[in-house]
Scaffold this active site. Structure first.
Site, PDB file in Angstrom:
ATOM      1  N   CYS A 297     -12.525  -4.994  17.806  1.00 61.36           N
ATOM      2  CA  CYS A 297     -13.087  -4.455  19.046  1.00 61.36           C
ATOM      3  C   CYS A 297     -14.477  -5.047  19.320  1.00 61.36           C
ATOM      4  O   CYS A 297     -15.066  -5.678  18.446  1.00 61.36           O
ATOM      5  CB  CYS A 297     -13.159  -2.929  18.955  1.00 61.36           C
ATOM      6  SG  CYS A 297     -14.577  -2.332  18.033  1.00 61.36           S
TER       7      CYS A 297
ATOM      8  N   GLU B 156      -6.935   5.771   1.340  1.00 59.95           N
ATOM      9  CA  GLU B 156      -6.398   4.403   1.341  1.00 59.95           C
ATOM     10  C   GLU B 156      -6.988   3.537   2.451  1.00 59.95           C
ATOM     11  O   GLU B 156      -6.277   3.082   3.358  1.00 59.95           O
ATOM     12  CB  GLU B 156      -4.873   4.430   1.419  1.00 59.95           C
ATOM     13  CG  GLU B 156      -4.250   5.038   0.187  1.00 59.95           C
ATOM     14  CD  GLU B 156      -2.736   4.850   0.104  1.00 59.95           C
ATOM     15  OE1 GLU B 156      -2.101   4.611   1.141  1.00 59.95           O
ATOM     16  OE2 GLU B 156      -2.202   4.938  -1.015  1.00 59.95           O
TER      17      GLU B 156
ATOM     18  N   CYS C  40     -17.093  -4.067  16.695  1.00 61.85           N
ATOM     19  CA  CYS C  40     -16.956  -4.770  15.412  1.00 61.85           C
ATOM     20  C   CYS C  40     -17.390  -6.231  15.563  1.00 61.85           C
ATOM     21  O   CYS C  40     -17.995  -6.801  14.659  1.00 61.85           O
ATOM     22  CB  CYS C  40     -15.524  -4.677  14.890  1.00 61.85           C
ATOM     23  SG  CYS C  40     -15.117  -3.026  14.278  1.00 61.85           S
TER      24      CYS C  40
ATOM     25  N   GLU D 286       6.944  12.351   6.500  1.00 69.45           N
ATOM     26  CA  GLU D 286       7.113  12.389   5.042  1.00 69.45           C
ATOM     27  C   GLU D 286       7.936  13.581   4.567  1.00 69.45           C
ATOM     28  O   GLU D 286       7.822  13.993   3.409  1.00 69.45           O
ATOM     29  CB  GLU D 286       5.734  12.341   4.370  1.00 69.45           C
ATOM     30  CG  GLU D 286       5.106  10.971   4.568  1.00 69.45           C
ATOM     31  CD  GLU D 286       3.752  10.769   3.908  1.00 69.45           C
ATOM     32  OE1 GLU D 286       2.991  11.751   3.832  1.00 69.45           O
ATOM     33  OE2 GLU D 286       3.459   9.639   3.501  1.00 69.45           O
TER      34      GLU D 286
ATOM     35  N   TRP E  32       9.449   5.464   1.773  1.00 69.85           N
ATOM     36  CA  TRP E  32       9.073   4.319   2.604  1.00 69.85           C
ATOM     37  C   TRP E  32       9.539   2.991   2.046  1.00 69.85           C
ATOM     38  O   TRP E  32       9.269   1.958   2.642  1.00 69.85           O
ATOM     39  CB  TRP E  32       7.554   4.306   2.819  1.00 69.85           C
ATOM     40  CG  TRP E  32       6.754   4.532   1.559  1.00 69.85           C
ATOM     41  CD1 TRP E  32       6.237   5.723   1.146  1.00 69.85           C
ATOM     42  CD2 TRP E  32       6.408   3.573   0.553  1.00 69.85           C
ATOM     43  NE1 TRP E  32       5.582   5.568  -0.059  1.00 69.85           N
ATOM     44  CE2 TRP E  32       5.667   4.266  -0.443  1.00 69.85           C
ATOM     45  CE3 TRP E  32       6.655   2.207   0.378  1.00 69.85           C
ATOM     46  CZ2 TRP E  32       5.179   3.629  -1.590  1.00 69.85           C
ATOM     47  CZ3 TRP E  32       6.161   1.588  -0.764  1.00 69.85           C
ATOM     48  CH2 TRP E  32       5.431   2.293  -1.722  1.00 69.85           C
TER      49      TRP E  32
ATOM     50  N   CYS F 159     -11.641   2.542  14.178  1.00 63.02           N
ATOM     51  CA  CYS F 159     -12.664   1.506  14.119  1.00 63.02           C
ATOM     52  C   CYS F 159     -13.735   1.975  13.138  1.00 63.02           C
ATOM     53  O   CYS F 159     -14.298   3.046  13.298  1.00 63.02           O
ATOM     54  CB  CYS F 159     -13.256   1.308  15.508  1.00 63.02           C
ATOM     55  SG  CYS F 159     -14.740   0.303  15.450  1.00 63.02           S
TER      56      CYS F 159
ATOM     57  N   CYS G   2     -10.534  -4.427  12.436  1.00 62.59           N
ATOM     58  CA  CYS G   2     -10.667  -4.049  13.842  1.00 62.59           C
ATOM     59  C   CYS G   2     -11.405  -5.165  14.573  1.00 62.59           C
ATOM     60  O   CYS G   2     -12.448  -5.628  14.118  1.00 62.59           O
ATOM     61  CB  CYS G   2     -11.418  -2.734  13.967  1.00 62.59           C
ATOM     62  SG  CYS G   2     -11.696  -2.240  15.678  1.00 62.59           S
TER      63      CYS G   2
ATOM     64  N   GLU H 107      -2.522   9.198  -7.023  1.00 62.94           N
ATOM     65  CA  GLU H 107      -1.206   9.538  -6.473  1.00 62.94           C
ATOM     66  C   GLU H 107      -0.135   8.794  -7.252  1.00 62.94           C
ATOM     67  O   GLU H 107      -0.354   7.657  -7.705  1.00 62.94           O
ATOM     68  CB  GLU H 107      -1.079   9.100  -5.006  1.00 62.94           C
ATOM     69  CG  GLU H 107      -1.944   9.834  -4.031  1.00 62.94           C
ATOM     70  CD  GLU H 107      -1.721   9.309  -2.602  1.00 62.94           C
ATOM     71  OE1 GLU H 107      -0.626   8.771  -2.300  1.00 62.94           O
ATOM     72  OE2 GLU H 107      -2.655   9.423  -1.801  1.00 62.94           O
TER      73      GLU H 107
ATOM     74  N   ARG I 176      -2.223   6.821  11.378  1.00 59.18           N
ATOM     75  CA  ARG I 176      -3.412   7.140  10.568  1.00 59.18           C
ATOM     76  C   ARG I 176      -4.010   5.842  10.059  1.00 59.18           C
ATOM     77  O   ARG I 176      -3.422   4.777  10.237  1.00 59.18           O
ATOM     78  CB  ARG I 176      -3.031   8.056   9.409  1.00 59.18           C
ATOM     79  CG  ARG I 176      -1.995   7.441   8.487  1.00 59.18           C
ATOM     80  CD  ARG I 176      -1.727   8.324   7.275  1.00 59.18           C
ATOM     81  NE  ARG I 176      -0.735   7.679   6.417  1.00 59.18           N
ATOM     82  CZ  ARG I 176      -0.423   8.073   5.209  1.00 59.18           C
ATOM     83  NH1 ARG I 176      -1.010   9.126   4.692  1.00 59.18           N
ATOM     84  NH2 ARG I 176       0.480   7.439   4.495  1.00 59.18           N
TER      85      ARG I 176
ATOM     86  N   PHE J 216      10.920  13.846   3.709  1.00 57.13           N
ATOM     87  CA  PHE J 216      11.827  13.596   2.585  1.00 57.13           C
ATOM     88  C   PHE J 216      11.151  12.858   1.434  1.00 57.13           C
ATOM     89  O   PHE J 216      11.806  12.403   0.508  1.00 57.13           O
ATOM     90  CB  PHE J 216      13.075  12.838   3.056  1.00 57.13           C
ATOM     91  CG  PHE J 216      13.956  13.697   3.912  1.00 57.13           C
ATOM     92  CD1 PHE J 216      14.659  14.761   3.356  1.00 57.13           C
ATOM     93  CD2 PHE J 216      14.052  13.478   5.278  1.00 57.13           C
ATOM     94  CE1 PHE J 216      15.449  15.581   4.143  1.00 57.13           C
ATOM     95  CE2 PHE J 216      14.838  14.290   6.081  1.00 57.13           C
ATOM     96  CZ  PHE J 216      15.547  15.351   5.513  1.00 57.13           C
TER      97      PHE J 216
HETATM   98  C1  GLA Z   1       0.056   6.907   0.284  1.00 60.75           C
HETATM   99  C2  GLA Z   1      -0.799   7.944   0.977  1.00 60.75           C
HETATM  100  C3  GLA Z   1      -0.232   9.316   0.950  1.00 60.75           C
HETATM  101  C4  GLA Z   1       1.270   9.307   1.157  1.00 60.75           C
HETATM  102  C5  GLA Z   1       1.906   8.391   0.139  1.00 60.75           C
HETATM  103  C6  GLA Z   1       3.413   8.338   0.231  1.00 60.75           C
HETATM  104  O1  GLA Z   1      -0.256   6.688  -0.998  1.00 60.75           O
HETATM  105  O2  GLA Z   1      -2.103   7.981   0.477  1.00 60.75           O
HETATM  106  O3  GLA Z   1      -0.858  10.089   1.954  1.00 60.75           O
HETATM  107  O4  GLA Z   1       1.560   8.862   2.444  1.00 60.75           O
HETATM  108  O5  GLA Z   1       1.433   7.093   0.341  1.00 60.75           O
HETATM  109  O6  GLA Z   1       3.962   7.571  -0.788  1.00 60.75           O
HETATM  110 ZN    ZN Z   2     -13.950  -1.842  15.860  1.00 58.44          ZN
END
Ligand code: GLA
Ligand code: ZN
Length: 678
Positions: free
Chosen positions: A163, A156, A166, A363, A323, A121, A161, A315, A117, A365
């Site tokens: 390419c 986020e 760009c 994700e 992670w 571009c 990029c 968040e 994710r 867990f």
């Molecule tokens: C980021 C993302 C979320 C999720 C959290 C996990 O902040 O925006 O989609 O993946 O991390 O901590």
């Molecule tokens: Zn690009």
């Protein structure tokens, strides 16, 4: 209700988080239970649709929104509002299969395969078109729903990029910046060096890993372009939404002092600033207090992007994440502390990633309010519900803002220029660390500081610290001078004013652009020290501050010398100076020392400015939110024992107690003390 409240419909603080019902469409029982449990946890908002593209549009041009409509309806009927996202953060497989131009190209020139994710571009016309079609449909379908209070654009934003699309856009961007005059660009980038002169804009490529990376101007302009282009993409989405529902505010979730984008350039185009907060709680490098100090700094960075209204903590992890190198759970009581810290720093929301743990994939867990166990009697659920109750109790503080009298200057351009400059010491430039270190020292004095750009209006501040302001923006020197002439207390450090905004060195002595006169000094040489090298600064009161990493050798023109080096061939020469301008003072520290050693200097600056220092017991964090009628003082006890805080007066909204002098706070306890505004 305070007039700066973000969402009058909610009428208090937002409590919610990412909710992914699309993962549970075959479990209506779970979707039903979710709403019941949200009510128990005091949840009043859900962020929906962040990664829902493949459910909205499983095949090109085939749209399904009914499932989302029933979710938004049901939430609304139960008093839960929707933060509606655009799902452009991740692409469905059909899109990448048919339109590979949407896939990002990395700095080696390699195009990504489908997957992951946040890796599209930002220029691709097809991608923009597909996003716009979906955004338009979302706004048309849900924009008039009374439950929808905010748009959350993409997720986020990050990354570059390389390419061909760009690259072409970068050239156009440069041509516009340099008035279509390649000589102007050559002059700004000093390209006669190493024979790097360009004949035309078509010759310019982004800084590929195996290409041109030695032109500092190119490297920096590429970073500026990446921000500009990402923001252009963001605005493309925003404008589609606004054209249909102009009254719904928009945000996008930022990430702390993220290095890839200059958030200050994006902030004016958003209605609300929000960010995702994931501190490394209980790590083995630092104390909980250190972690919280650093987090308070990050909140300040975000708060300062729009200083006149609250921000949102979009968040945070209710328990743990999945992670980090070690995914440790938050200890009992720490959740409440972290949430109240966000509010104390000026957030009007506590939101989580995520409401419920999914069963599979990346994700599965990651912590959530609702565990795989699926019940409301877990420790995490109880702590979240406790925060829900607490937020309701302190709701009168929503819409108030934090208004510090002190600011720390931090520029992304400066950060990028310092990272790239071939000078100083490779591993110890530590610009961000230096800023955070100083910010934390002020925080110890009970002072929240804003974190603002060197070209921003400084008129609301009395004390300004400008660490390592190596690059001056066209407005920086004028701003700083005006600030001191108005009576401000300014401290600059080694590495100030070496280059202009094109990274060309100032001639005639550093700090350039008129700052020599402001500080009354010229920095003639800078010595980079090996990590084990030390020097010192001797102060008139007999104290000695330890020096490491950097020491400038100054020519003092008309400043007062407040401290001198203790060692090496520059022993006895000026290391700390001050030039007086009426009530204003321009301090200059020529070497790196611990910010904690500099506390006496900071106290002096606050004293000069008439700002009282708040003496707090060890382990207590303090913030002040101000409104038209009332102020709210936040006290957080970050220790595992009871603390007593003298000199507190007002009503504690957490306990309803009237505090007449001593505030007693249990381990990890919080108080929000209301007084009338002065
Ligand atoms: C980021 C993302 C979320 C999720 C959290 C996990 O902040 O925006 O989609 O993946 O991390 O901590
Ligand atoms: Zn690009």
């Amino acid at each position: 209700m305070e007039d700066k409240i973000l969402f009058p419909k909610i009428g208090g603080f937002v409590h919610g988080g990412d909710y992914n019902p699309e993962q549970w469409l075959d479990r209506p029982d779970i979707l039903e239970k979710d709403v019941e449990m949200m009510k128990k946890a005091g949840i009043n908002s859900a962020s929906l649709g962040i990664f829902s593209w493949s459910v909205y549009e499983p095949r090109e041009g085939e749209f399904h929104f009914e499932w989302m409509e029933s979710i938004i309806d049901r939430l609304y009927q139960n008093g839960i509002y929707t933060v509606l996202s655009t799902p452009s953060g991740a692409r469905p497989a059909w899109l990448d299969e048919k339109y590979p131009e949407a896939l990002r190209v990395d700095k080696t020139g390699l195009r990504a395969h489908h997957g992951g994710r946040h890796n599209h571009c930002m220029t691709s016309p097809v991608y923009r078109e597909k996003v716009a079609i979906l955004d338009r449909k979302l706004a048309e379908r849900f924009g008039s729903h009374p439950g929808v209070i905010l748009y959350h654009i993409s997720n986020e934003f990050s990354g570059e990029c390389f390419c061909p699309l760009c690259t072409r856009k970068f050239r156009t961007y440069l041509a516009e910046k340099y008035d279509h005059d390649i000589d102007k660009l050559n002059a700004a980038w000093w390209t006669r060096f190493w024979s790097h002169t360009y004949n035309n804009f078509e010759q310019i490529e982004p800084p590929f890993a195996n290409g041109e990376t030695s032109v500092m101007g190119l490297n920096l302009e590429w970073k500026r372009f990446t921000t500009w282009n990402t923001n252009d993409f963001m605005k493309h989405e925003r404008d589609v939404l606004r054209s249909i529902t102009p009254d719904i505010p928009v945000t996008t979730n930022f990430m702390r002092l993220f290095g890839g984008l200059d958030y200050r350039k994006m902030a004016p185009d958003l209605d609300v600033i929000s960010w995702d907060n994931y501190p490394l709680f209980h790590n083995d490098q630092e104390t909980l207090g250190d972690t919280m100090d650093e987090t308070a700094f990050q909140h300040a960075v975000i708060r300062s992007l729009k200083r006149d209204k609250p921000f949102m903590m979009m968040e945070s992890a209710p328990g743990l994440v999945n992670w980090q190198a070690v995914n440790k759970v938050k200890r009992p009581g720490v959740h409440k502390l972290a949430c109240l810290q966000a509010i104390g720093c000026g957030s009007d929301s506590v939101q989580y990633f995520q409401w419920r743990k999914g069963r599979g994939s990346y994700e599965q867990f990651h912590g959530a309010v609702v565990d795989h166990l699926g019940t409301d009697d877990t420790r995490i659920f109880r702590e979240v519900a406790e925060v829900g109750q607490l937020l309701r109790k302190i709701a009168p503080a929503a819409g108030t803002i934090v208004q510090p009298k002190a600011a720390l200057l931090f520029d992304w351009d400066n950060r990028w220029a310092l990272e790239d400059v071939k000078a100083l010491a490779r591993d110890t430039k530590k610009y961000e660390e230096t800023c955070i270190d100083i910010w934390k020292a002020f925080f110890r004095l009970g002072m929240d500081m804003d974190v603002v750009g060197s070209d921003e209006d400084l008129s609301r501040y009395d004390v300004v610290i400008a660490p390592m302001l190596y690059m001056l923006q066209p407005e920086s020197a004028r701003n700083l001078t005006a600030f001191v002439e108005r009576g401000g207390q300014l401290l600059a450090t080694y590495c100030t004013g070496y280059v202009d905004s094109e990274q060309l060195c100032f001639l005639g002595g550093f700090p350039g652009d008129g700052l020599k006169n402001l500080f009354g000094i010229i920095s003639e040489e800078i010595d980079s020290l090996y990590p084990s090298d030390r020097n010192g600064i001797a102060l008139p009161d007999g104290n000695r501050w330890e020096v490491r990493d950097y020491a400038e050798i100054l020519r003092v023109q008309d400043a007062e010398i407040l401290g001198v080096y203790t060692d090496d061939f520059y022993a006895g020469k000026a290391a700390l100076t001050c030039k007086n301008h009426g009530k204003g003072n321009a301090y200059y520290i020529a070497a790196r020392t611990d910010a904690v050693s500099m506390l006496p200097l900071f106290r002096q600056m606050l004293h000069n400015a008439g700002i009282p220092v708040k003496e707090l017991p060890d382990g207590v964090e303090y913030h002040l939110r101000s409104g038209r009628e009332c102020c709210y003082a936040f006290y957080l006890n970050r220790t595992d024992h009871m603390v007593e805080i003298p000199g507190v007066r007002g009503v504690d909204l957490v306990t309803d107690a009237v505090i007449e002098d001593n505030l007693l706070l249990p381990a990890f306890g919080v108080a929000v003390v209301r007084t009338s505004a002065t």
